[in-house]
Design a protein around this motif. Structure first.
Motif, mmCIF file in Angstrom:
data_model
loop_
_atom_site.group_PDB
_atom_site.id
_atom_site.type_symbol
_atom_site.label_atom_id
_atom_site.label_comp_id
_atom_site.label_asym_id
_atom_site.label_seq_id
_atom_site.Cartn_x
_atom_site.Cartn_y
_atom_site.Cartn_z
ATOM 1 N N CYS A 1 0.829 -1.196 0.000
ATOM 2 C CA CYS A 1 0.000 0.000 0.000
ATOM 3 C C CYS A 1 0.864 1.247 0.000
ATOM 4 O O CYS A 1 2.006 1.231 0.456
ATOM 5 C CB CYS A 1 -0.970 0.003 1.190
ATOM 6 N N ARG A 2 0.316 2.304 -0.553
ATOM 7 C CA ARG A 2 0.999 3.598 -0.561
ATOM 8 C C ARG A 2 -0.044 4.703 -0.499
ATOM 9 O O ARG A 2 -1.200 4.522 -0.877
ATOM 10 C CB ARG A 2 1.861 3.774 -1.800
ATOM 11 N N ALA B 1 3.309 11.733 -3.476
ATOM 12 C CA ALA B 1 3.152 10.282 -3.601
ATOM 13 C C ALA B 1 4.241 9.616 -2.773
ATOM 14 O O ALA B 1 5.429 9.827 -3.019
ATOM 15 C CB ALA B 1 3.259 9.859 -5.062
ATOM 16 N N TYR B 2 3.830 8.851 -1.787
ATOM 17 C CA TYR B 2 4.780 8.154 -0.929
ATOM 18 C C TYR B 2 5.124 6.791 -1.519
ATOM 19 O O TYR B 2 4.422 6.283 -2.394
ATOM 20 C CB TYR B 2 4.199 7.990 0.478
ATOM 21 N N GLY B 3 6.175 6.189 -0.996
ATOM 22 C CA GLY B 3 6.584 4.859 -1.420
ATOM 23 C C GLY B 3 5.664 3.784 -0.851
ATOM 24 O O GLY B 3 4.705 4.057 -0.130
ATOM 25 N N TRP B 4 5.996 2.545 -1.169
ATOM 26 C CA TRP B 4 5.162 1.408 -0.794
ATOM 27 C C TRP B 4 5.464 0.942 0.632
ATOM 28 O O TRP B 4 6.607 0.870 1.045
ATOM 29 C CB TRP B 4 5.370 0.253 -1.766
ATOM 30 N N PHE B 5 4.382 0.614 1.343
ATOM 31 C CA PHE B 5 4.459 0.047 2.685
ATOM 32 C C PHE B 5 3.617 -1.218 2.712
ATOM 33 O O PHE B 5 3.252 -1.747 1.671
ATOM 34 C CB PHE B 5 3.978 1.082 3.718
ATOM 35 N N ARG B 6 3.298 -1.703 3.907
ATOM 36 C CA ARG B 6 2.497 -2.919 4.037
ATOM 37 C C ARG B 6 1.169 -2.612 4.726
ATOM 38 O O ARG B 6 1.114 -1.850 5.691
ATOM 39 C CB ARG B 6 3.259 -3.982 4.826
ATOM 40 N N CYS B 7 0.134 -3.247 4.215
ATOM 41 C CA CYS B 7 -1.209 -3.171 4.810
ATOM 42 C C CYS B 7 -1.743 -4.580 4.973
ATOM 43 O O CYS B 7 -1.257 -5.522 4.342
ATOM 44 C CB CYS B 7 -2.165 -2.371 3.930
ATOM 45 N N ARG B 8 -2.764 -4.698 5.810
ATOM 46 C CA ARG B 8 -3.378 -6.004 6.048
ATOM 47 C C ARG B 8 -4.888 -5.813 6.162
ATOM 48 O O ARG B 8 -5.360 -4.850 6.755
ATOM 49 C CB ARG B 8 -2.814 -6.588 7.339
ATOM 50 N N GLU C 1 -5.727 -2.320 8.131
ATOM 51 C CA GLU C 1 -4.667 -1.711 8.916
ATOM 52 C C GLU C 1 -3.419 -1.528 8.057
ATOM 53 O O GLU C 1 -2.988 -2.437 7.364
ATOM 54 C CB GLU C 1 -4.317 -2.578 10.126
ATOM 55 N N LYS C 2 -2.856 -0.324 8.094
ATOM 56 C CA LYS C 2 -1.547 -0.062 7.504
ATOM 57 C C LYS C 2 -0.540 -0.396 8.593
ATOM 58 O O LYS C 2 -0.554 0.210 9.661
ATOM 59 C CB LYS C 2 -1.438 1.394 7.063
ATOM 60 N N THR C 3 0.323 -1.360 8.353
ATOM 61 C CA THR C 3 1.157 -1.899 9.426
ATOM 62 C C THR C 3 2.568 -1.330 9.467
ATOM 63 O O THR C 3 3.285 -1.549 10.437
ATOM 64 C CB THR C 3 1.246 -3.442 9.318
ATOM 65 N N THR C 4 2.995 -0.619 8.420
ATOM 66 C CA THR C 4 4.330 -0.011 8.419
ATOM 67 C C THR C 4 4.219 1.443 7.983
ATOM 68 O O THR C 4 3.226 1.854 7.387
ATOM 69 C CB THR C 4 5.299 -0.768 7.489
ATOM 70 N N GLY C 5 5.260 2.221 8.277
ATOM 71 C CA GLY C 5 5.272 3.632 7.927
ATOM 72 C C GLY C 5 5.016 4.500 9.144
ATOM 73 O O GLY C 5 4.651 4.007 10.217
ATOM 74 N N ASP D 1 -6.845 12.239 0.644
ATOM 75 C CA ASP D 1 -5.824 11.202 0.757
ATOM 76 C C ASP D 1 -6.334 9.937 0.090
ATOM 77 O O ASP D 1 -7.500 9.556 0.276
ATOM 78 C CB ASP D 1 -5.514 10.877 2.222
ATOM 79 N N ILE D 2 -5.473 9.290 -0.659
ATOM 80 C CA ILE D 2 -5.805 7.996 -1.272
ATOM 81 C C ILE D 2 -4.786 6.982 -0.780
ATOM 82 O O ILE D 2 -3.585 7.164 -0.958
ATOM 83 C CB ILE D 2 -5.754 8.061 -2.812
ATOM 84 N N LEU D 3 -5.271 5.922 -0.162
ATOM 85 C CA LEU D 3 -4.415 4.798 0.195
ATOM 86 C C LEU D 3 -4.665 3.713 -0.850
ATOM 87 O O LEU D 3 -5.758 3.151 -0.909
ATOM 88 C CB LEU D 3 -4.737 4.286 1.609
ATOM 89 N N GLU D 4 -3.675 3.474 -1.691
ATOM 90 C CA GLU D 4 -3.794 2.434 -2.726
ATOM 91 C C GLU D 4 -3.343 1.105 -2.149
ATOM 92 O O GLU D 4 -2.317 1.029 -1.482
ATOM 93 C CB GLU D 4 -2.919 2.790 -3.927
ATOM 94 N N LEU D 5 -4.103 0.050 -2.413
ATOM 95 C CA LEU D 5 -3.737 -1.297 -1.997
ATOM 96 C C LEU D 5 -3.694 -2.189 -3.212
ATOM 97 O O LEU D 5 -4.573 -2.133 -4.071
ATOM 98 C CB LEU D 5 -4.741 -1.887 -1.006
ATOM 99 N N LYS D 6 -2.672 -3.039 -3.287
ATOM 100 C CA LYS D 6 -2.608 -4.011 -4.384
ATOM 101 C C LYS D 6 -1.891 -5.263 -3.901
ATOM 102 O O LYS D 6 -1.145 -5.242 -2.937
ATOM 103 C CB LYS D 6 -1.914 -3.410 -5.607
#
Length: 197
Positions: free
Chosen positions: A84-85, A101-108, A120-124, A191-196
């Motif tokens: 996610c970013r 635009a931020y870099g990629w992190f992890r979501c769950r 949940e965004k787990t990092t950043g 704000d847009i949180l993109e998940l892929k």
């Protein structure tokens, strides 16, 4: 046995899961309901400001992610881990950067034992967490909060108004989703949180 487990998981992924109250409006603050009601205005202002700021090419590169009407049917994400970013568009009062635009992190995404979908965004350094509520055949509603910094645990909705976040969660492609948060309290208009996957 594996076939039965796979079928059960696919059924859960395809079926809307009710959050604790069933209706997000029963849990949302009045301010957050108004934010979601003003979503179209946030899209319009944020995109216009980003284009005026010289980011038309960046927006085109994002494709469906920044198209206000790109939501597809079946918005429920499959539980599991995602990349996610965050993309921030517009700025409060026209002061600040119109596009980040931020870099990629992890979501769950989790399916709780009670049948709630949680994101949940787990990092950043800014980590959202909250419930995904059913709303229509093309969107879920997110009610959550943001934790700041590495030392904080998971933030909880309605504990601190400055941390509360509300938005809509939509599917915009195969295994591609977005959480759109209009009128956040800091830094942007949208704000847009993109998940892929």
């Amino acid at each position: 046995m594996r076939a039965i487990a796979a079928f059960a998981l696919s059924f859960l992924a395809a079926t809307p899961v009710l959050a604790a109250s069933g209706d997000w409006r029963l849990d949302a603050t009045r301010e957050d309901m108004q934010r979601i009601e003003r979503l179209n205005s946030a899209w319009e202002g944020a995109l216009s400001e980003a284009r005026r700021g010289g980011h038309a090419r960046d927006l085109r590169a994002l494709g469906a992610l920044v198209e206000p009407r790109a939501a597809l049917p079946r918005p429920q994400p499959t539980p599991g881990n995602y990349q996610c970013r965050t993309i921030k568009l517009g700025s409060p009062g026209g002061r600040g950067l119109p596009y980040v635009a931020y870099g990629w992190f992890r979501c769950r995404v989790e399916l709780t034992p009670g049948g709630d979908l949680m994101l949940e965004k787990t990092t950043g350094s800014q980590r959202q967490a909250g419930n995904l509520y059913p709303d229509s055949d093309r969107r879920l509603v997110f009610l959550g909060a943001v934790a700041w910094g590495d030392r904080e645990g998971r933030a909880t909705y309605r504990r601190d108004p400055e941390r509360d976040q509300a938005g809509v969660f939509e599917r915009v492609g195969p295994n591609r989703y977005r959480l759109v948060m209009p009128w956040p309290k800091q830094e942007s208009k949208l704000d847009i949180l993109e998940l892929k996957r």
